[in-house]
Design an enzyme around this catalytic site. Sequence first.
Site, PDB file in Angstrom:
ATOM      1  N   THR A  47      -6.715 -28.282   2.895  1.00  0.00           N
ATOM      2  CA  THR A  47      -6.030 -29.250   3.755  1.00  0.00           C
ATOM      3  C   THR A  47      -6.341 -30.653   3.243  1.00  0.00           C
ATOM      4  OG1 THR A  47      -6.315 -27.735   5.607  1.00  0.00           O
ATOM      5  CG2 THR A  47      -5.776 -30.037   6.148  1.00  0.00           C
ATOM      6  N   PHE A  56      -3.828 -21.611  24.376  1.00  0.00           N
ATOM      7  CA  PHE A  56      -4.497 -22.873  24.049  1.00  0.00           C
ATOM      8  C   PHE A  56      -4.583 -23.810  25.246  1.00  0.00           C
ATOM      9  CE2 PHE A  56      -5.730 -23.964  19.577  1.00  0.00           C
ATOM     10  CZ  PHE A  56      -5.864 -22.642  19.191  1.00  0.00           C
ATOM     11  N   LEU A  57      -4.481 -23.234  26.449  1.00  0.00           N
ATOM     12  CA  LEU A  57      -4.635 -24.051  27.666  1.00  0.00           C
ATOM     13  C   LEU A  57      -5.895 -23.639  28.419  1.00  0.00           C
ATOM     14  CD1 LEU A  57      -1.201 -24.627  29.467  1.00  0.00           C
ATOM     15  CD2 LEU A  57      -2.585 -26.249  28.151  1.00  0.00           C
ATOM     16  N   CYS A  74     -12.329 -27.355  10.866  1.00  0.00           N
ATOM     17  CA  CYS A  74     -10.938 -27.799  10.652  1.00  0.00           C
ATOM     18  C   CYS A  74     -10.480 -28.852  11.659  1.00  0.00           C
ATOM     19  CB  CYS A  74      -9.994 -26.603  10.671  1.00  0.00           C
ATOM     20  SG  CYS A  74     -10.176 -25.571   9.207  1.00  0.00           S
TER      21      CYS A  74
HETATM   22  P1  NAD Z   1     -15.861 -23.646   2.824  1.00  0.00           P
HETATM   23  O1  NAD Z   1     -16.805 -24.773   2.783  1.00  0.00           O
HETATM   24  O2  NAD Z   1     -16.205 -22.401   3.570  1.00  0.00           O
HETATM   25  O3  NAD Z   1     -15.498 -23.187   1.329  1.00  0.00           O
HETATM   26  C1  NAD Z   1     -15.293 -24.055   0.267  1.00  0.00           C
HETATM   27  C2  NAD Z   1     -15.842 -23.377  -0.983  1.00  0.00           C
HETATM   28  O4  NAD Z   1     -15.474 -24.140  -2.130  1.00  0.00           O
HETATM   29  C3  NAD Z   1     -17.366 -23.289  -1.000  1.00  0.00           C
HETATM   30  O5  NAD Z   1     -17.766 -21.941  -1.201  1.00  0.00           O
HETATM   31  C4  NAD Z   1     -17.773 -24.189  -2.170  1.00  0.00           C
HETATM   32  O6  NAD Z   1     -18.954 -23.758  -2.826  1.00  0.00           O
HETATM   33  C5  NAD Z   1     -16.541 -24.089  -3.048  1.00  0.00           C
HETATM   34  N1  NAD Z   1     -16.397 -25.172  -4.040  1.00  0.00           N
HETATM   35  C6  NAD Z   1     -16.599 -26.494  -3.874  1.00  0.00           C
HETATM   36  N2  NAD Z   1     -16.326 -27.146  -5.022  1.00  0.00           N
HETATM   37  C7  NAD Z   1     -15.915 -26.215  -5.915  1.00  0.00           C
HETATM   38  C8  NAD Z   1     -15.466 -26.279  -7.264  1.00  0.00           C
HETATM   39  N3  NAD Z   1     -15.364 -27.438  -7.924  1.00  0.00           N
HETATM   40  N4  NAD Z   1     -15.142 -25.119  -7.882  1.00  0.00           N
HETATM   41  C9  NAD Z   1     -15.234 -23.934  -7.242  1.00  0.00           C
HETATM   42  N5  NAD Z   1     -15.645 -23.830  -5.952  1.00  0.00           N
HETATM   43  C10 NAD Z   1     -15.966 -24.955  -5.296  1.00  0.00           C
HETATM   44  O7  NAD Z   1     -14.499 -24.243   3.379  1.00  0.00           O
HETATM   45  P2  NAD Z   1     -13.272 -23.449   4.037  1.00  0.00           P
HETATM   46  O8  NAD Z   1     -13.461 -23.324   5.493  1.00  0.00           O
HETATM   47  O9  NAD Z   1     -12.983 -22.240   3.226  1.00  0.00           O
HETATM   48  O10 NAD Z   1     -12.110 -24.512   3.832  1.00  0.00           O
HETATM   49  C11 NAD Z   1     -11.539 -24.755   2.557  1.00  0.00           C
HETATM   50  C12 NAD Z   1     -10.283 -25.578   2.763  1.00  0.00           C
HETATM   51  O11 NAD Z   1      -9.340 -24.799   3.498  1.00  0.00           O
HETATM   52  C13 NAD Z   1     -10.469 -26.854   3.558  1.00  0.00           C
HETATM   53  O12 NAD Z   1      -9.603 -27.838   3.064  1.00  0.00           O
HETATM   54  C14 NAD Z   1     -10.071 -26.461   4.960  1.00  0.00           C
HETATM   55  O13 NAD Z   1      -9.644 -27.554   5.725  1.00  0.00           O
HETATM   56  C15 NAD Z   1      -8.935 -25.504   4.654  1.00  0.00           C
HETATM   57  N6  NAD Z   1      -8.666 -24.515   5.699  1.00  0.00           N
HETATM   58  C16 NAD Z   1      -9.698 -23.828   6.243  1.00  0.00           C
HETATM   59  C17 NAD Z   1      -9.434 -22.882   7.239  1.00  0.00           C
HETATM   60  C18 NAD Z   1     -10.559 -22.170   7.937  1.00  0.00           C
HETATM   61  O14 NAD Z   1     -10.293 -21.549   8.977  1.00  0.00           O
HETATM   62  N7  NAD Z   1     -11.782 -22.203   7.434  1.00  0.00           N
HETATM   63  C19 NAD Z   1      -8.105 -22.639   7.651  1.00  0.00           C
HETATM   64  C20 NAD Z   1      -7.084 -23.335   7.012  1.00  0.00           C
HETATM   65  C21 NAD Z   1      -7.366 -24.275   6.053  1.00  0.00           C
END
Ligand code: NAD
Length: 437
Positions: free
Chosen positions: A121, A253-254, A264
Site C-alpha cells: 500500500t 463494521f458497525l 494497515c
Molecule cells: P510485514 O511487515 O508483515 O512484511 C513485510 C516483509 O517485507 C517483512 O518480512 C520484511 O522483512 C520484508 N522486507 C522488507 N524489505 C525487504 C526487501 N528489500 N526485500 C525483501 N523483503 C523485504 O508487512 P505486511 O503486513 O505483509 O504488509 C506489507 C504491505 O502490504 C504493506 O504495504 C501493507 O500496508 C500492505 N497490506 C497489508 C495487509 C495486511 O493485512 N497485513 C493487507 C493489505 C495490504
Amino acid sequence: MQISVIGLGYLGAVHAASMAKLGHDVVGVDVDADRVDALAAGKAPFFEPGLDELLTEVTGTGRLTVSTDLADVAAAQVHFVCVGTPQRTDGQAADLTAVDAAFSDLVEHLAHGAVVVGKSTVPVGTAQRLADQMAAARPDALLAWNPEFLREGFAVQDTLRPDRLVYGVADGAAGERATAALDGVYAALLADGVPRIVADYPTAELVKVAANSFLATKISFINAMAELCEAAGGDVARLADAIGYDARIGRRFLNAGLGFGGGCLPKDIRAFRARAEELGAGDAVAFLGEVDAINTRRRARMVDLAVEVLGGMVESAEVTVLGAAFKPDSDDVRDSPALDVAARLAELGAVVTVHDPQAIDNARAKQPHLHYERDLEAALAGADALLVLTEWEQYRELDPERAGTLVAQRTVLDGRNALSRSAWTAAGWQYRALGRR
Ligand code: NAD
C-alpha cells in the site's frame, strides 16, 4: 507461470503460497532469514488460519521455494513486491524505504520483458515515480500496481477468492501487456468470476486507501455514536442494529468498541492525509484526522472505565486483559488497541496480566514489562477487573459462572461488545461496555 514474491510478511507469505496453490512456480524472497527458514520448513512464520496447511501442501509439490538472495528471482516473468510500508517515525507519512530498496535491487535481476507488480500500500504517485525510474534503467520491463485487500484472519481465503482484482497499469500497449500478464497469473480466479477492474496507476493506488479510509470511517462513526450514547444514556449496540437494517448503511463494521488498530488502517489513513496535503488536497480528507482521533479516544475511555470500576484504586489492582492481538484470529500486535490499553493501565500502577491465544510472543516483544499467561483460567485467577479487549471466539464463549469462581471481583469490561450482557449480569457480574449503560 514463473513468479517471484519479494517480502514474505503477512501479505507476501500468503500471496506466495496462494500463487503456488494456483499452480505457478513461485520463489519468495525476504531479507529476514528467520522468516525464510520457517517458510523453507513449510511453517508459517506468524499465525494465520489455514496458512500452515497451505504451506505444507505447496512446499510438498516443490512449487514454492524461498530464499534471502534476490538473485534467485531472475527466472521469474512476474514479480510481486509485498514489502512493508509502515508509518514514518518522524511523521504521519508512509515510510517507503523498503519499497524503494526492493525496486532498485530488483531492477538488477529482471529477465527481459519481466513485469514488476507492486502490492504494497503506497501513497498515490509512487507507482508513476517507480515506473519512470524503471523505464530509465530497464525500458523493456513493465510496471503494474495491484493493491491487496486481504484481511488478516481470512488472508488465505481472501487471496484465493478475493472480492475483486484491481490492476493499475500504464496507458497503451505497455498497459495491455501488463494486464495480460496479470490475467495469466490470476486466470483461475478470473475463470471463477472474480471481478477485475483495470485502471491507471493513481486510481489503483487510491482504491486501496479509499477502501481503508471508508472502513475506518465506518468504525469511527459508530464509536462516535457510542460517545453520544454514553453522554445521553443510550445503547449503541441497539442503535447499530437499528440503523444497520437500512441496506444503504448495512450492519457490518458497525460494532462499537475499542476501535481499529493493526498494521494497515491507522497508518494508511495517516499516510493518506499526509499525501493529500502534499497534493494540495488536504481539506478533502481532513475528516480522517477526526476518524483517527475518535479511534484513539476509545482507548483512553476504556482506561478511564477501568479506573472507574476499580474505584480509582488502580495502584496494585489485579487487572486481567483478554486479548493482545489487534483483532481475533491473528497474532499481529501492530498498533493493537488491546495491548495499548494494557500498557496504559500498567503505567497507572495496575498489575496487568495479558492472555491471548496466539499473540503472546509478539506482545511480550513489544511490552515486556506486562505479565503474560498462556492458560486462560490462570489468567483469570484473582482478577479485580476483567477486560475483554480482543473478541476471540474463546472469550465470547467464556462461561460467566465458571469465570466468576476464579476472579476476585466479578467486574467485566466488554471492550468489543462481544459478550452476552444478560448472561454475565445474571451470573452476578458488574458488566460495563463502551457506549452502553
Ligand atoms: P510485514 O511487515 O508483515 O512484511 C513485510 C516483509 O517485507 C517483512 O518480512 C520484511 O522483512 C520484508 N522486507 C522488507 N524489505 C525487504 C526487501 N528489500 N526485500 C525483501 N523483503 C523485504 O508487512 P505486511 O503486513 O505483509 O504488509 C506489507 C504491505 O502490504 C504493506 O504495504 C501493507 O500496508 C500492505 N497490506 C497489508 C495487509 C495486511 O493485512 N497485513 C493487507 C493489505 C495490504
